[in-house]
Write an enzyme that holds these catalytic residues in place. Structure first.
Site, PDB file in Angstrom:
ATOM      1  CE  LYS A   1      18.385   9.283   3.563  1.00  0.00           C
ATOM      2  NZ  LYS A   1      17.489  10.408   3.697  1.00  0.00           N
TER       3      LYS A   1
ATOM      4  CG  ASP B   1       3.265  -2.996   1.090  1.00  0.00           C
ATOM      5  OD1 ASP B   1       3.388  -3.904   0.559  1.00  0.00           O
ATOM      6  OD2 ASP B   1       2.703  -3.233   2.410  1.00  0.00           O
TER       7      ASP B   1
ATOM      8  CG  ASP C   1       8.916  -5.008   1.887  1.00  0.00           C
ATOM      9  OD1 ASP C   1       7.989  -5.488   1.413  1.00  0.00           O
ATOM     10  OD2 ASP C   1       8.930  -4.758   3.144  1.00  0.00           O
TER      11      ASP C   1
ATOM     12  CG  ASP D   1      14.389  11.308   2.225  1.00  0.00           C
ATOM     13  OD1 ASP D   1      14.803  11.083   1.133  1.00  0.00           O
ATOM     14  OD2 ASP D   1      14.763  12.123   2.838  1.00  0.00           O
TER      15      ASP D   1
ATOM     16  CE1 TYR E   1      13.951  -6.666   3.016  1.00  0.00           C
ATOM     17  CE2 TYR E   1      12.730  -8.651   3.115  1.00  0.00           C
ATOM     18  CZ  TYR E   1      12.367  -7.616   2.902  1.00  0.00           C
ATOM     19  OH  TYR E   1      11.387  -6.800   2.994  1.00  0.00           O
TER      20      TYR E   1
HETATM   21  C1  IPM Z   1       6.814  -9.022   0.451  1.00  0.00           C
HETATM   22  C2  IPM Z   1       6.766  -9.286   1.581  1.00  0.00           C
HETATM   23  C3  IPM Z   1       7.977 -10.077   2.069  1.00  0.00           C
HETATM   24  C4  IPM Z   1       9.092  -9.309   1.975  1.00  0.00           C
HETATM   25  C5  IPM Z   1       7.885 -10.757   3.535  1.00  0.00           C
HETATM   26  C6  IPM Z   1       6.615 -11.483   3.875  1.00  0.00           C
HETATM   27  C7  IPM Z   1       9.077 -11.441   4.055  1.00  0.00           C
HETATM   28  O1  IPM Z   1       6.452  -8.282   2.396  1.00  0.00           O
HETATM   29  O2  IPM Z   1       6.909  -9.719  -0.539  1.00  0.00           O
HETATM   30  O3  IPM Z   1       7.076  -7.835   0.069  1.00  0.00           O
HETATM   31  O4  IPM Z   1       9.387  -8.362   2.538  1.00  0.00           O
HETATM   32  O5  IPM Z   1       9.896  -9.209   0.882  1.00  0.00           O
HETATM   33 MN    MN Z   2       6.284  -6.382   1.432  1.00  0.00          MN
END
Ligand code: IPM
Ligand code: MN
Length: 367
Positions: free
Chosen positions: A191, A251, A247, A223, A143
Protein backbone atom coordinates in the site's frame (compact mmCIF):
# COMPACT_ATOMS: atom_id res chain seq x y z
CA UNK A 1 17.00 -43.48 0.40
CA UNK A 2 14.93 -43.95 3.51
CA UNK A 3 14.21 -40.90 5.60
CA UNK A 4 14.00 -40.61 9.34
CA UNK A 5 11.80 -37.81 10.67
CA UNK A 6 10.46 -36.77 14.07
CA UNK A 7 7.18 -34.96 13.45
CA UNK A 8 5.39 -33.00 16.15
CA UNK A 9 1.61 -32.98 15.81
CA UNK A 10 -0.31 -30.01 17.19
CA UNK A 11 -3.96 -30.79 16.50
CA UNK A 12 -5.24 -27.74 18.36
CA UNK A 13 -8.89 -26.72 18.42
CA UNK A 14 -12.15 -27.41 16.60
CA UNK A 15 -11.67 -29.43 13.43
CA UNK A 16 -7.88 -29.25 13.86
CA UNK A 17 -7.46 -32.74 15.39
CA UNK A 18 -9.89 -34.32 12.90
CA UNK A 19 -8.14 -33.09 9.77
CA UNK A 20 -4.66 -33.56 11.25
CA UNK A 21 -5.45 -37.22 11.93
CA UNK A 22 -6.02 -37.71 8.19
CA UNK A 23 -2.76 -35.93 7.37
CA UNK A 24 -0.89 -38.17 9.84
CA UNK A 25 -2.43 -41.31 8.37
CA UNK A 26 -1.39 -40.15 4.91
CA UNK A 27 2.18 -39.72 6.15
CA UNK A 28 2.08 -43.18 7.72
CA UNK A 29 1.09 -44.73 4.41
CA UNK A 30 3.91 -42.87 2.64
CA UNK A 31 6.35 -44.09 5.32
CA UNK A 32 5.15 -47.70 5.05
CA UNK A 33 5.29 -47.74 1.27
CA UNK A 34 8.77 -46.25 1.06
CA UNK A 35 10.29 -47.81 4.17
CA UNK A 36 10.72 -44.42 5.83
CA UNK A 37 10.87 -43.97 9.57
CA UNK A 38 8.42 -41.24 10.65
CA UNK A 39 7.89 -40.85 14.41
CA UNK A 40 4.96 -38.81 15.67
CA UNK A 41 4.53 -37.01 18.95
CA UNK A 42 1.53 -34.91 20.02
CA UNK A 43 1.35 -31.78 22.17
CA UNK A 44 -1.37 -29.26 23.05
CA UNK A 45 -1.72 -25.77 21.61
CA UNK A 46 -4.46 -23.13 21.52
CA UNK A 47 -7.72 -23.39 23.46
CA UNK A 48 -7.18 -27.02 24.46
CA UNK A 49 -3.79 -26.03 25.91
CA UNK A 50 -5.31 -23.12 27.85
CA UNK A 51 -7.76 -25.56 29.41
CA UNK A 52 -5.29 -28.35 30.12
CA UNK A 53 -2.17 -26.36 30.97
CA UNK A 54 -3.26 -22.76 31.55
CA UNK A 55 -1.35 -21.43 28.53
CA UNK A 56 -2.05 -21.38 24.75
CA UNK A 57 1.54 -22.51 24.19
CA UNK A 58 2.90 -24.54 27.13
CA UNK A 59 6.65 -24.80 27.50
CA UNK A 60 6.62 -28.55 26.83
CA UNK A 61 5.06 -27.83 23.42
CA UNK A 62 7.78 -25.32 22.55
CA UNK A 63 10.53 -27.74 23.62
CA UNK A 64 9.01 -30.63 21.66
CA UNK A 65 8.66 -28.38 18.59
CA UNK A 66 12.28 -27.24 18.76
CA UNK A 67 13.39 -30.86 19.15
CA UNK A 68 11.45 -32.07 16.12
CA UNK A 69 12.25 -32.17 12.39
CA UNK A 70 8.88 -30.71 11.38
CA UNK A 71 5.74 -29.43 13.08
CA UNK A 72 2.30 -30.23 11.68
CA UNK A 73 -0.47 -28.06 13.07
CA UNK A 74 -4.26 -28.32 12.71
CA UNK A 75 -5.97 -25.09 13.75
CA UNK A 76 -6.41 -22.90 16.80
CA UNK A 77 -9.29 -20.73 17.96
CA UNK A 78 -12.41 -21.21 20.00
CA UNK A 79 -15.40 -18.94 20.65
CA UNK A 80 -15.08 -19.64 24.37
CA UNK A 81 -12.17 -17.23 24.58
CA UNK A 82 -13.60 -14.40 22.50
CA UNK A 83 -13.76 -11.99 25.43
CA UNK A 84 -10.05 -12.30 26.21
CA UNK A 85 -7.39 -9.85 24.99
CA UNK A 86 -5.33 -11.07 22.00
CA UNK A 87 -2.36 -12.01 24.20
CA UNK A 88 -4.41 -14.57 26.14
CA UNK A 89 -6.40 -16.10 23.31
CA UNK A 90 -5.72 -19.45 21.61
CA UNK A 91 -4.37 -17.53 18.58
CA UNK A 92 -1.54 -16.20 20.77
CA UNK A 93 -0.26 -19.78 20.97
CA UNK A 94 -0.04 -19.98 17.21
CA UNK A 95 1.72 -16.62 16.87
CA UNK A 96 4.16 -17.62 19.60
CA UNK A 97 5.06 -20.96 18.05
CA UNK A 98 5.61 -19.19 14.72
CA UNK A 99 7.98 -16.78 16.46
CA UNK A 100 9.76 -19.56 18.39
CA UNK A 101 10.34 -21.63 15.26
CA UNK A 102 11.43 -18.54 13.34
CA UNK A 103 9.99 -19.34 9.91
CA UNK A 104 9.32 -16.09 8.06
CA UNK A 105 8.20 -17.32 4.63
CA UNK A 106 4.70 -18.75 4.63
CA UNK A 107 3.95 -20.51 1.34
CA UNK A 108 0.25 -20.71 0.51
CA UNK A 109 -0.47 -22.28 -2.86
CA UNK A 110 -3.90 -21.73 -4.36
CA UNK A 111 -4.76 -23.94 -7.27
CA UNK A 112 -7.90 -24.34 -9.36
CA UNK A 113 -8.32 -28.10 -9.11
CA UNK A 114 -9.82 -29.57 -12.26
CA UNK A 115 -13.18 -30.92 -11.16
CA UNK A 116 -13.67 -28.21 -8.56
CA UNK A 117 -13.87 -25.19 -10.84
CA UNK A 118 -17.67 -25.52 -10.92
CA UNK A 119 -17.54 -25.28 -7.17
CA UNK A 120 -16.21 -21.74 -7.11
CA UNK A 121 -18.70 -18.88 -7.15
CA UNK A 122 -16.52 -17.48 -9.94
CA UNK A 123 -17.28 -18.64 -13.48
CA UNK A 124 -15.29 -21.79 -14.39
CA UNK A 125 -13.53 -20.04 -17.28
CA UNK A 126 -12.26 -17.40 -14.86
CA UNK A 127 -10.68 -19.87 -12.43
CA UNK A 128 -9.62 -22.70 -14.78
CA UNK A 129 -5.84 -22.83 -14.95
CA UNK A 130 -5.27 -20.52 -11.98
CA UNK A 131 -2.15 -21.54 -10.05
CA UNK A 132 -0.90 -19.01 -7.53
CA UNK A 133 1.72 -19.28 -4.83
CA UNK A 134 1.36 -16.72 -2.08
CA UNK A 135 4.50 -15.97 -0.13
CA UNK A 136 3.25 -14.32 3.03
CA UNK A 137 5.74 -12.70 5.40
CA UNK A 138 4.89 -14.31 8.73
CA UNK A 139 6.94 -12.75 11.51
CA UNK A 140 6.56 -9.00 11.05
CA UNK A 141 4.05 -6.31 10.30
CA UNK A 142 1.02 -5.55 12.45
CA UNK A 143 1.04 -9.02 14.01
CA UNK A 144 4.30 -8.44 15.86
CA UNK A 145 5.07 -4.71 15.62
CA UNK A 146 5.40 -2.63 18.75
CA UNK A 147 4.00 -0.52 20.32
CA UNK A 148 0.65 -2.22 20.53
CA UNK A 149 -1.99 -1.39 23.09
CA UNK A 150 -5.63 -0.81 23.89
CA UNK A 151 -5.51 2.22 26.19
CA UNK A 152 -8.90 1.87 27.83
CA UNK A 153 -8.60 5.07 29.88
CA UNK A 154 -8.34 7.10 26.71
CA UNK A 155 -10.54 4.94 24.50
CA UNK A 156 -7.75 4.56 22.01
CA UNK A 157 -5.86 1.59 20.62
CA UNK A 158 -2.90 1.11 18.29
CA UNK A 159 -0.79 -1.46 16.51
CA UNK A 160 2.38 -0.95 14.55
CA UNK A 161 3.18 -2.11 11.04
CA UNK A 162 6.96 -2.30 11.10
CA UNK A 163 9.45 -3.90 8.72
CA UNK A 164 13.19 -3.67 8.37
CA UNK A 165 14.97 -3.88 5.06
CA UNK A 166 16.47 -7.24 6.05
CA UNK A 167 13.08 -8.69 6.94
CA UNK A 168 11.73 -7.72 3.53
CA UNK A 169 14.81 -8.92 1.67
CA UNK A 170 14.83 -12.40 3.18
CA UNK A 171 11.19 -13.15 2.38
CA UNK A 172 11.41 -11.52 -1.07
CA UNK A 173 14.39 -13.74 -1.86
CA UNK A 174 12.25 -16.81 -1.16
CA UNK A 175 9.59 -15.48 -3.55
CA UNK A 176 12.10 -14.82 -6.36
CA UNK A 177 13.75 -18.22 -5.92
CA UNK A 178 10.38 -20.00 -6.05
CA UNK A 179 9.31 -17.95 -9.09
CA UNK A 180 12.41 -19.20 -10.91
CA UNK A 181 11.10 -22.73 -10.61
CA UNK A 182 7.61 -21.68 -11.77
CA UNK A 183 6.42 -19.15 -14.37
CA UNK A 184 9.02 -16.54 -13.37
CA UNK A 185 6.66 -13.80 -12.28
CA UNK A 186 6.46 -12.07 -8.90
CA UNK A 187 3.64 -9.72 -7.92
CA UNK A 188 4.57 -7.75 -4.83
CA UNK A 189 1.58 -6.41 -2.94
CA UNK A 190 1.72 -3.29 -0.76
CA UNK A 191 0.00 0.00 0.00
CA UNK A 192 2.87 2.26 -1.05
CA UNK A 193 0.52 5.09 -2.00
CA UNK A 194 -0.27 5.57 1.71
CA UNK A 195 2.19 3.75 3.99
CA UNK A 196 5.89 4.45 4.55
CA UNK A 197 6.38 0.82 5.54
CA UNK A 198 5.06 -0.15 2.11
CA UNK A 199 7.44 2.30 0.45
CA UNK A 200 10.32 0.56 2.18
CA UNK A 201 8.84 -2.77 1.11
CA UNK A 202 8.58 -1.70 -2.53
CA UNK A 203 12.05 -0.14 -2.68
CA UNK A 204 13.61 -3.25 -1.12
CA UNK A 205 11.83 -5.69 -3.41
CA UNK A 206 12.71 -3.57 -6.46
CA UNK A 207 16.36 -3.54 -5.48
CA UNK A 208 16.50 -7.29 -4.90
CA UNK A 209 14.82 -7.89 -8.26
CA UNK A 210 18.04 -6.73 -9.95
CA UNK A 211 19.58 -10.02 -8.83
CA UNK A 212 16.80 -11.88 -10.66
CA UNK A 213 16.75 -10.46 -14.19
CA UNK A 214 15.04 -13.65 -15.39
CA UNK A 215 12.05 -13.00 -13.10
CA UNK A 216 9.46 -10.39 -14.03
CA UNK A 217 8.43 -8.19 -11.09
CA UNK A 218 5.24 -6.15 -10.85
CA UNK A 219 3.82 -4.17 -7.93
CA UNK A 220 0.15 -3.97 -6.97
CA UNK A 221 -1.65 -2.01 -4.31
CA UNK A 222 -3.47 -4.38 -1.98
CA UNK A 223 -6.94 -2.96 -2.69
CA UNK A 224 -6.52 -3.37 -6.44
CA UNK A 225 -5.00 -6.80 -5.87
CA UNK A 226 -8.10 -7.96 -3.98
CA UNK A 227 -10.09 -7.16 -7.13
CA UNK A 228 -7.64 -8.54 -9.70
CA UNK A 229 -7.48 -11.80 -7.78
CA UNK A 230 -11.15 -12.38 -8.45
CA UNK A 231 -11.20 -10.90 -11.98
CA UNK A 232 -8.09 -12.49 -13.44
CA UNK A 233 -6.66 -15.09 -11.02
CA UNK A 234 -4.78 -16.71 -13.91
CA UNK A 235 -2.58 -13.63 -14.28
CA UNK A 236 -0.66 -14.37 -11.11
CA UNK A 237 2.23 -16.70 -10.39
CA UNK A 238 4.06 -15.87 -7.13
CA UNK A 239 2.39 -13.22 -4.96
CA UNK A 240 4.67 -11.71 -2.33
CA UNK A 241 3.17 -9.74 0.52
CA UNK A 242 3.39 -8.69 4.14
CA UNK A 243 1.74 -10.51 7.02
CA UNK A 244 -1.78 -9.05 7.29
CA UNK A 245 -2.28 -8.47 3.56
CA UNK A 246 -1.22 -12.08 3.02
CA UNK A 247 -3.65 -13.31 5.66
CA UNK A 248 -6.53 -11.55 3.96
CA UNK A 249 -5.61 -12.34 0.36
CA UNK A 250 -4.98 -16.02 1.06
CA UNK A 251 -8.50 -16.47 2.45
CA UNK A 252 -9.81 -14.67 -0.61
CA UNK A 253 -7.84 -17.12 -2.74
CA UNK A 254 -9.91 -19.91 -1.20
CA UNK A 255 -12.63 -18.74 -3.59
CA UNK A 256 -10.45 -19.86 -6.50
CA UNK A 257 -10.19 -23.44 -5.24
CA UNK A 258 -13.84 -23.55 -4.29
CA UNK A 259 -13.23 -24.07 -0.59
CA UNK A 260 -10.95 -22.70 2.09
CA UNK A 261 -10.69 -26.34 3.17
CA UNK A 262 -8.44 -27.06 0.17
CA UNK A 263 -5.59 -24.69 1.04
CA UNK A 264 -2.32 -25.94 2.56
CA UNK A 265 0.64 -23.96 3.84
CA UNK A 266 4.28 -24.37 4.79
CA UNK A 267 6.41 -21.94 6.77
CA UNK A 268 10.09 -22.05 5.93
CA UNK A 269 13.27 -20.25 6.88
CA UNK A 270 13.41 -20.85 10.63
CA UNK A 271 14.83 -23.49 12.95
CA UNK A 272 12.06 -25.99 12.22
CA UNK A 273 9.50 -25.76 9.42
CA UNK A 274 5.86 -25.37 10.41
CA UNK A 275 3.02 -26.85 8.36
CA UNK A 276 -0.60 -25.80 8.74
CA UNK A 277 -3.69 -25.68 6.56
CA UNK A 278 -4.91 -22.14 5.87
CA UNK A 279 -8.39 -22.76 7.26
CA UNK A 280 -9.31 -22.13 10.88
CA UNK A 281 -10.80 -24.28 13.63
CA UNK A 282 -14.37 -24.04 12.22
CA UNK A 283 -16.09 -24.56 15.59
CA UNK A 284 -19.51 -24.74 13.90
CA UNK A 285 -18.67 -28.07 12.25
CA UNK A 286 -16.18 -29.45 14.79
CA UNK A 287 -16.72 -33.01 16.02
CA UNK A 288 -19.19 -33.85 13.24
CA UNK A 289 -16.70 -35.66 11.02
CA UNK A 290 -17.63 -33.50 8.01
CA UNK A 291 -14.59 -31.20 7.76
CA UNK A 292 -12.58 -31.27 4.55
CA UNK A 293 -9.27 -33.05 5.29
CA UNK A 294 -7.67 -32.21 1.94
CA UNK A 295 -6.10 -28.92 3.06
CA UNK A 296 -4.37 -30.85 5.85
CA UNK A 297 -3.45 -33.74 3.53
CA UNK A 298 -1.95 -31.28 1.02
CA UNK A 299 -0.11 -29.69 3.94
CA UNK A 300 1.39 -33.12 4.68
CA UNK A 301 2.52 -33.22 1.03
CA UNK A 302 4.33 -29.91 1.56
CA UNK A 303 6.01 -31.43 4.63
CA UNK A 304 7.22 -34.33 2.49
CA UNK A 305 8.56 -31.86 -0.07
CA UNK A 306 10.23 -29.29 2.16
CA UNK A 307 11.22 -31.20 5.31
CA UNK A 308 11.71 -34.79 4.13
CA UNK A 309 13.07 -34.03 0.68
CA UNK A 310 10.59 -36.56 -0.72
CA UNK A 311 9.48 -34.69 -3.84
CA UNK A 312 8.09 -37.74 -5.64
CA UNK A 313 6.06 -38.78 -2.63
CA UNK A 314 4.76 -35.22 -2.21
CA UNK A 315 3.68 -35.19 -5.84
CA UNK A 316 2.06 -38.61 -5.38
CA UNK A 317 -0.06 -37.30 -2.49
CA UNK A 318 -1.11 -34.31 -4.61
CA UNK A 319 -1.95 -36.61 -7.50
CA UNK A 320 -4.00 -38.79 -5.17
CA UNK A 321 -5.96 -35.73 -4.03
CA UNK A 322 -6.57 -34.84 -7.67
CA UNK A 323 -7.79 -38.37 -8.32
CA UNK A 324 -10.17 -38.40 -5.35
CA UNK A 325 -11.67 -35.10 -6.50
CA UNK A 326 -12.04 -36.43 -10.03
CA UNK A 327 -13.80 -39.50 -8.62
CA UNK A 328 -16.41 -37.16 -7.15
CA UNK A 329 -15.72 -38.05 -3.54
CA UNK A 330 -16.20 -34.84 -1.57
CA UNK A 331 -16.85 -33.49 1.86
CA UNK A 332 -19.93 -31.29 2.20
CA UNK A 333 -18.06 -28.01 1.61
CA UNK A 334 -17.26 -29.21 -1.92
CA UNK A 335 -20.69 -30.56 -2.75
CA UNK A 336 -22.62 -27.28 -2.87
CA UNK A 337 -25.97 -29.02 -2.88
CA UNK A 338 -25.06 -30.91 -6.07
CA UNK A 339 -27.04 -34.15 -5.78
CA UNK A 340 -24.75 -36.05 -8.18
CA UNK A 341 -21.85 -35.63 -5.79
CA UNK A 342 -21.46 -38.26 -3.12
CA UNK A 343 -20.93 -36.48 0.20
CA UNK A 344 -18.41 -38.32 2.32
CA UNK A 345 -17.07 -37.88 5.83
CA UNK A 346 -13.65 -36.52 6.77
CA UNK A 347 -12.37 -40.05 7.36
CA UNK A 348 -13.84 -41.45 4.16
CA UNK A 349 -12.20 -38.77 2.01
CA UNK A 350 -8.89 -39.27 3.85
CA UNK A 351 -9.26 -43.04 3.37
CA UNK A 352 -9.82 -42.63 -0.37
CA UNK A 353 -6.64 -40.59 -0.70
CA UNK A 354 -4.72 -43.38 1.06
CA UNK A 355 -6.28 -46.06 -1.15
CA UNK A 356 -5.26 -44.20 -4.30
CA UNK A 357 -1.77 -43.69 -2.92
CA UNK A 358 -1.32 -47.36 -2.05
CA UNK A 359 -2.66 -48.46 -5.44
CA UNK A 360 -0.41 -46.09 -7.42
CA UNK A 361 2.80 -47.03 -5.70
CA UNK A 362 4.78 -49.68 -7.58
CA UNK A 363 4.88 -53.00 -5.75
CA UNK A 364 8.67 -53.00 -5.44
CA UNK A 365 8.46 -49.94 -3.19
CA UNK A 366 6.34 -51.83 -0.68
CA UNK A 367 9.21 -53.95 0.63
C1 IPM B 1 -3.99 -17.94 9.45
C2 IPM B 1 -4.85 -17.60 10.64
C3 IPM B 1 -3.99 -17.00 11.74
C4 IPM B 1 -3.35 -15.74 11.19
C5 IPM B 1 -4.72 -16.71 13.06
C6 IPM B 1 -5.47 -17.91 13.57
C7 IPM B 1 -3.79 -16.18 14.11
O1 IPM B 1 -5.88 -16.76 10.26
O2 IPM B 1 -3.07 -18.74 9.61
O3 IPM B 1 -4.24 -17.43 8.36
O4 IPM B 1 -3.96 -14.66 11.23
O5 IPM B 1 -2.20 -15.83 10.73
MN1 MN C 1 -5.99 -16.39 8.09
Amino acid sequence: MTKKLKILILGGDGIGPEVTAEAVQTLRVVADLGGHDFRFEEKPIGGVAIKAKGSPLPDETIQAALGSDAVLLGAVGSNEFNALPPSQRPEAGLLKIRAELGGFANLRPSFAWPGLTGNSPLRPEVVEGADILFVRELLGGLYFGRPREWDKDNNAAWNTMRYTRDEVTRVARVAFELARKRRKRVTSVDKANVLEVSQLWRATVTELAQQYPDVQLEHQYVDAMAMHLMNVPKNFDVVLTENLFGDILSDEAGVITGSLGMLPSATLGGKVNLYEPVHGSAPDIAGKGIANPLGAVLTAAMLLRYSAGLEEEAAAVEAAVKQVIADGARTADLARGDKSVKVLSTQEVGGQVRNVLAARTPAHAAR
